[in-house]
Design an enzyme around this catalytic site. Structure first.
Site, PDB file in Angstrom:
ATOM      1  CD  GLU A   1      -2.469   2.611  -3.928  1.00 49.24           C
ATOM      2  OE1 GLU A   1      -2.993   3.736  -3.959  1.00 49.24           O
ATOM      3  OE2 GLU A   1      -2.888   1.695  -3.193  1.00 49.24           O
ATOM      4  CG  HIS A   2      -0.254   6.048  -0.548  1.00 50.90           C
ATOM      5  ND1 HIS A   2      -0.695   7.006   0.325  1.00 50.90           N
ATOM      6  CD2 HIS A   2      -1.273   5.165  -0.677  1.00 50.90           C
ATOM      7  CE1 HIS A   2      -1.928   6.718   0.718  1.00 50.90           C
ATOM      8  NE2 HIS A   2      -2.296   5.603   0.122  1.00 50.90           N
TER       9      HIS A   2
ATOM     10  CG  HIS B   1      -1.687   1.192   1.472  1.00 54.36           C
ATOM     11  ND1 HIS B   1      -1.363   2.090   2.470  1.00 54.36           N
ATOM     12  CD2 HIS B   1      -2.784   1.701   0.850  1.00 54.36           C
ATOM     13  CE1 HIS B   1      -2.230   3.086   2.458  1.00 54.36           C
ATOM     14  NE2 HIS B   1      -3.095   2.879   1.494  1.00 54.36           N
TER      15      HIS B   1
END
Length: 435
Positions: free
Chosen positions: A71-72, A68
């Site tokens: 992804e950011h 996650h």
């Protein structure tokens, strides 16, 4: 380059396929929509925290939440914000990380080729520095703390933690504040170089385009990067014991009414391809029959005031885990639980009515066919299916061939109460905490 053409005579749809340099699987669906949609996805999710890098001998273990976090960070480049670049091209970009994959996407009504070029470029050019990583930690920590105060997020996460002993699906996709603090620039590059290789990715695009022209653009982009295919990535997951970790979890939060979720952990895992697809279809049919808005049990619960329009029931299935989750707002979680257990047991004992089965099968087929009217649904369903070795066009004939016996078999699997857990959120001061 000759593209392979796949046609569904039942759906009246076509998809073209070819492998690009580096092993990227490219699927293109020309369709006369008013806009374009593309998804560039890696088979890399939050559960992939222990893996063997191709060519190495020792497994790597990375902090929870790093998929996650990665992804950011992909949207921030040395030259500025990727979102701003898409906006200048008239495109709208987004991304998401699930338990099993990470996807980057955009939609637009014009300048598709330019938006596609930007998607290809930004996903394939990581840019991480110590300073930007530290800054992102603060942003994600704030996001995680916000989730702790979200009743819907909290009740769902509590249920997964109750259902599973060891399976990493029990962990928040974003990780924890503590795990996020241990993420470094070096770890991000290690995960990126392992999982964002074209051999571990799929690109799917749908819109009113010439598939040959789109593939040529993708081919030229990948060819210029001189990437060689790599072997599959070996991933390691802990053995999940039978039974649930905890039968019931309760919390008090700032809600006006209690919220209730029941979950059944699927005892059957490890399926891929057609076997996984058929189980998904059977589970979806079961929930439609047993708890759909036209079912006897749903209407009994609704008429008794135990549920409202917030009530949902879903079956989540993958090769590594599977569970049924159902529930919503209720004035009396205890009565709702008793009524649900009783109603499902009665259905299991008397069996499913064939007329109910046939009606819900037709309804499920109708929903699937109508999903092709949404480019977002088509794209996301395709990516999910392909990573699980399922061809999207195979769903419709499989639905048509689904049998009552298959649905009753999966009903029997979910009647094992040792595989069931409950999560409840009460208003402050109404019930107390853990029971």
């Amino acid at each position: 380059m000759v593209l392979q053409e796949y046609t569904s005579s039942l759906l009246q749809e076509k998809i073209y396929y070819q492998k690009a340099p580096g092993g990227l699987r490219v699927y293109l669906m020309p369709k006369a929509y008013s806009k374009y949609y593309a998804v560039y996805a890696a088979q890399y999710g939050s559960i992939d925290s222990t893996f063997l890098v191709p060519g190495e001998q020792e497994p790597v273990e990375v902090p929870d939440g790093i998929a996650h976090f990665l992804e950011h960070k992909m949207f921030e480049k040395e030259w500025g914000s990727v979102f701003d670049q898409f906006a200048q091209l008239g495109g709208s970009a987004n991304a998401f990380t699930s338990y099993d994959l990470t996807a980057y996407l955009f939609s637009c009504t014009e300048r598709f080729s330019e938006n596609l070029a930007l998607l290809l470029n930004f996903v394939q050019t990581p840019y991480f520095t110590d300073e930007t990583v530290e800054k992102e930690k603060g942003i994600i920590e704030q996001e995680l703390r916000m989730y702790l105060d979200d009743p819907n997020r909290r009740i769902y996460q509590n249920l997964l933690e109750a259902l599973y002993h060891e399976n990493p699906v029990r962990k928040d996709i974003g990780g924890t504040v503590e795990s996020v603090r241990t993420i470094t620039k070096e770890l991000l590059y290690r995960c990126y170089n392992t999982f964002y290789h074209p051999s571990n990715m799929i690109l799917f695009a749908v819109g009113n385009f010439d598939p040959n022209e789109v593939f040529e653009q993708i081919f030229r982009d990948l060819e210029a990067r001189y990437l060689q295919e790599q072997p599959p990535i070996q991933r390691f997951y802990p053995q999940e014991p039978t039974g649930v970790r905890e039968r019931k979890v309760t919390n008090e939060m700032d809600v006006s009414r209690p919220r209730y979720l029941m979950g059944y952990k699927d005892p059957v895992t490890g399926l891929r391809g057609r076997a996984l697809m058929e189980r998904e279809i059977s589970g979806t049919l079961l929930l439609s029959i047993a708890l759909g808005s036209s079912s006897t049990l749903y209407n009994q619960l609704y008429d008794a005031g135990l549920i409202d329009d917030s009530f949902t029931a879903s079956y989540v299935v993958s090769p590594n885990y599977g569970h049924v989750i159902l529930g919503g707002n209720t004035p009396d979680p205890e009565r709702l639980h008793e009524a649900l257990v009783k109603g499902l047991k009665e259905l299991s004992q008397k069996g499913i009515d064939r007329g109910d089965f046939e009606r819900n099968k037709r309804r499920t087929i109708g929903h699937f066919v109508s999903s092709f009217n949404s480019i977002q649904s088509v794209a996301h369903n395709f990516i999910y299916s392909q990573f699980n070795d399922i061809w999207l066009f195979d769903y419709l004939p499989a639905m048509e061939n689904a049998t009552l016996e298959q649905v009753e078999r999966i009903l029997g699997d979910f009647m094992d109460e040792s595989q069931m857990a409950v999560s409840v959120v009460y208003p402050y001061g109404s019930k107390g905490r853990e029971e």
